[in-house]
Motif scaffolding. Structure first.
Motif, PDB file in Angstrom:
ATOM      1  N   SER A 126       0.830  -1.209   0.000  1.00 58.04           N
ATOM      2  CA  SER A 126       0.000   0.000   0.000  1.00 58.04           C
ATOM      3  C   SER A 126       0.859   1.251   0.000  1.00 58.04           C
ATOM      4  O   SER A 126       0.501   2.271  -0.589  1.00 58.04           O
ATOM      5  N   GLN A 131      -7.196   0.693  -0.575  1.00 53.62           N
ATOM      6  CA  GLN A 131      -7.441  -0.483   0.262  1.00 53.62           C
ATOM      7  C   GLN A 131      -8.536  -0.171   1.286  1.00 53.62           C
ATOM      8  O   GLN A 131      -9.404  -0.981   1.541  1.00 53.62           O
ATOM      9  N   GLU A 156      -5.882  -4.305  -3.049  1.00 55.78           N
ATOM     10  CA  GLU A 156      -6.757  -5.266  -2.362  1.00 55.78           C
ATOM     11  C   GLU A 156      -8.238  -4.993  -2.606  1.00 55.78           C
ATOM     12  O   GLU A 156      -9.045  -4.989  -1.692  1.00 55.78           O
TER      13      GLU A 156
HETATM   14 MG   LIG Z   1      -1.982  -2.748   2.138  1.00 56.27          MG
END
Ligand SMILES: [Mg+2]
Ligand SMILES: Nc1ncnc2c1ncn2[C@@H]1O[C@H](COP(=O)(O)OP(=O)(O)OP(=O)(O)O)[C@@H](O)[C@H]1O
Lengths: 250, 457
Positions: A41, A85, A171
């Motif tokens: 991320s 995410q 994700e």
């Molecule tokens: Mg992540």
């Protein structure tokens, strides 16, 4: 399209990315996998222009332009899209107003005329169908009170509205039910063409059955330690990360 | 030392001004109005100029302001060479109001077309009403706004000469909003006193807008008190838009008494103004009365806005709901004090209060203080206050979708403000205010009328 060279970044004094190298060409799908906390991320946020992260070394170019010279909104208008995410809730900002502003900012950037209210609603209807997002959701504030899955769907809906050339999906599959996963994947596949590219950050092989990657990378402790074809994902699904960690450390 | 002795205190100066002008101030007014002045003066002398030490004025010290003023008083109406009605004709389409103009505290007969008011409704200068409708005015004058409870009310009562009087008879519903435009215009620094009264009869309905403007760049101190009586089952909305330049100190007091089953909504929108103190006191004096009160202040530079509310729950089954928000930029300061008192008799009371604030700089400051005094167990009560900043994650989210930082910030501020605007029930007015707030947040001059004069500095 995207060329990252020896990228280092830190957050709150802590080094997270420690020499990332990655090249993504038009028409490609890349999957990035890796254990929790490895920096996936962070990489996505650094590319999107989050100011919490400080780039300490390295370069990244997007269609030949230095990405770090651009503010986050300019990167978006240049065609970079990050599906978060954890999409944030923004009470009081209506989905419609938000999307209209975003779409028109993109259009202005490309010297196109702003969409009329009617054309905008038409576009929205079309894209809503594509990702099969609940009609009511667009009558609400951005992500406010959306379920986990609805938030993820909403990210893909925005992607459909903005038609980026490089989409980083962090994700997006987490929290989606089986049907939603299929719908979202279909949406992503429909938006795919030879001129754009996708980076999928995921923990699960399952998504990659729907959106087939050309490359799979493993990010571990801030570096890409392994890259291979889609078979790598299957191997990871079976064996976990231990063997990779051993390879790196050994 | 000698210098100190020579310097006259603000209390003394105000007392002297009254002594010297007493005849002019009281001229043409009934005895019961003039007789209220002396006790008001005594109360004021006892309480003094509001300072940090004065009860309920902890966050607004007015000592310096009053020490330094030696402004002209508007003891007589000033003559205007322009038709104010024309200057203020609202150019917002479909936003049609009954216009009432007040200039430097004086009801402007010339610009107000009373023939257009609905039948039976009395709208006139308070001065005239004191003579012609003495029974109505005397019943409430000084009874809702009490001089011995608040120094600014006392100052107002000492000098009160004119303002607006509105009477809506029982069962009369006025659909068109009544718009009172208070104009300050002077070639020298001016102290203005204005006194209003609104009486809404049983089962009546009215929407009242108060718009405060300055037309010249002089310094002003503006004391404006309104007493409001709301009869049984009546529905009254009071919206105020404060848009005076930043060399103005504005002290407003709205004192309301509500009867059984009545409904009040208020909304105070502060856009510009130097030092602003709004007192709002509501007595819920009949069962099933409800008050929904809200306010939004957008401040920058050195502005100071202090909202003080006091809700008295006197009877059972009443509801009060408060929502106040501030967005503070530069080194502006704000305060909110929300006092709720639930009396022992006011069972089944529901009282809610919320105050949310956003600071845009490190120099901006906000003080917020709930004051709940609850004298019985059978109540539902909640209060909450926040002082925060623009949410960085939300900001990044918008930017990541191609919206530039400035625009993204505006969107978030507007979203924050909009919750208060949503309380405004006149659709057209809400649109107008939306637009004003939008412009204000963008730092554009926000004039809500076609006024050609550059009054916002
Ligand atoms: Mg992540
Ligand atoms: N704002 C922040 N402040 C402090 N530490 C942070 C911050 N953001 C990320 N980190 C740290 O950086 C490291 C990498 O986080 P990142 O979110 O990039 O991991 P990830 O690979 O996406 O993990 P996951 O698979 O759990 O989503 C973690 O140790 C995390 O705690």
């Amino acid at each position: 399209m995207l060329v990252i060279k020896d990228l280092y970044a830190k957050v709150e004094g802590k080094d997270i990315l420690k020499g990332i190298n990655l090249t993504v060409n038009a028409g490609e799908v890349h999957a990035i996998m890796g254990p929790n906390g490895s920096g996936k991320s962070t990489l996505a946020n650094v590319l999107a222009g989050h100011t919490n992260f400080e780039v300490t070394h390295g370069t990244a170019t997007f269609n030949g332009k230095d990405i770090f010279e651009m503010s986050a909104d300019v990167r978006a208008k240049e065609g970079l899209f990050l599906s978060f995410q954890y999409p944030v809730e923004i009470p009081g900002v209506s989905m419609v107003n938000f999307l209209k502003t975003a779409v028109n900012e993109h259009r202005k950037y490309r010297n196109q005329k702003e969409l009329s209210a009617g054309d905008f609603l038409k576009l929205m209807r079309e894209k809503k169908e594509m990702v099969q997002i609940d009609s009511q959701l667009t009558n609400r504030s951005v992500n406010e009170g959306f379920s986990g899955g609805e938030k993820k769907k909403n990210e893909i809906f925005q992607m459909a509205m903005l038609e980026p050339t490089l989409a980083i999906l962090d994700e997006t599959d987490s929290g989606l039910d089986i049907d939603a996963l299929r719908i979202v994947s279909n949406g992503v596949n429909m938006l795919k063409n030879k001129n754009n590219a996708t980076i999928l950050v995921t923990h699960y092989q399952r998504l990659l059955d729907y959106i087939v990657p050309d490359f799979v990378h493993v990010l571990y402790e801030g570096r890409i330690v392994k890259s291979a074809g889609k078979e790598l994902a299957i191997e990871l699904e079976e064996k976990g990360y231990d063997w990779i960690k051993k390879e790196v450390e050994g | 030392m000698a210098e100190l002795l020579e310097k006259i205190s603000a209390v003394d100066r105000i007392s002297n001004i009254f002594d010297a002008n007493q005849t002019m101030v009281g001229e043409g007014l009934p005895a019961w109005v003039n007789q209220a002045r002396t006790p008001a003066l005594q109360a004021f002398q006892k309480m003094g100029i509001p300072s940090f030490r004065t009860e309920n004025y902890k966050y607004s010290d007015l000592t310096r302001l009053f020490e330094n003023e030696n402004f002209r008083r508007s003891f007589k109406p000033d003559l205007f060479d322009v038709d104010l009605a024309e200057v203020f004709s609202c150019d917002v389409p479909e936003f049609d109001t009954h216009l009432i103009l007040v200039a430097n505290g004086w009801y402007d007969e010339k610009s107000t077309n009373s023939e257009l008011f609905p039948k039976g409704v009395i709208i006139k200068s308070l001065r005239k009403a004191m003579l012609e409708n003495a029974d109505l005015v005397e019943a409430y004058y000084g009874k809702l706004a009490k001089s011995n409870e608040d120094p600014l009310t006392a100052i107002n009562t000492i000098f009160a000469q004119d303002g607006v009087f509105i009477y809506i008879p029982d069962n009369v519903q006025i659909t068109k909003p009544l718009q009172i435009i208070n104009i300050l215009r002077s070639e020298d620094d001016l102290f203005v006193t204005q006194r209003n009264m609104i009486i809404a009869g049983k089962n009546s309905q009215a929407k009242i807008m108060l718009c405060d403007h300055t037309l010249t760049s002089q310094q002003f101190i503006n004391s404006n008190i309104t007493e409001v009586k709301i009869g049984e089952d009546a529905v009254v909305d009071i919206y105020s838009i404060q848009n005076q330049h930043n060399k103005t100190a504005s002290f407003s007091g709205i004192y309301v008494s509500q009867d059984k089953g009545s409904t009040l909504s208020t909304n105070a929108m502060t856009l510009h103004g130097g030092i602003i103190r709004n007192n709002l006191k509501i007595s819920l004096d009949g069962e099933h009365a409800s008050a929904s009160i809200s306010g939004l202040a957008l401040t920058d530079k050195n502005q100071h806005v202090d909202n003080y509310t006091s809700i008295e729950h006197l009877k059972p089954n009443c509801v009060s709901n408060q929502l106040y928000k501030n967005i503070l930029d530069d080194s502006s300061t704000g305060a909110f004090t929300g006092r709720i008192h639930v009396s022992p008799y006011a069972t089944k009371t529901a009282a809610y209060q919320r105050n949310n604030n956003v600071l845009l700089t490190d120099a901006a400051k906000m003080n917020t203080k709930p004051q709940l005094v609850i004298d019985n167990d059978d109540v539902k009560c909640s209060h909450g206050a926040t002082v925060g900043r623009i949410n960085d994650e939300a900001l990044f989210y918008l930017q990541a979708r191609g919206i530039n930082e400035k625009e993204a910030r505006l969107m978030l501020m507007f979203a924050f403000a909009h919750e208060v605007l949503a309380e405004v029930k006149i659709d057209k007015l809400r649109d107008v205010i939306d637009e004003l707030v939008n412009k204000r947040l963008r730092g554009e001059v926000s004039l809500c009328h076609s006024c050609a004069l550059d009054c916002i500095r």
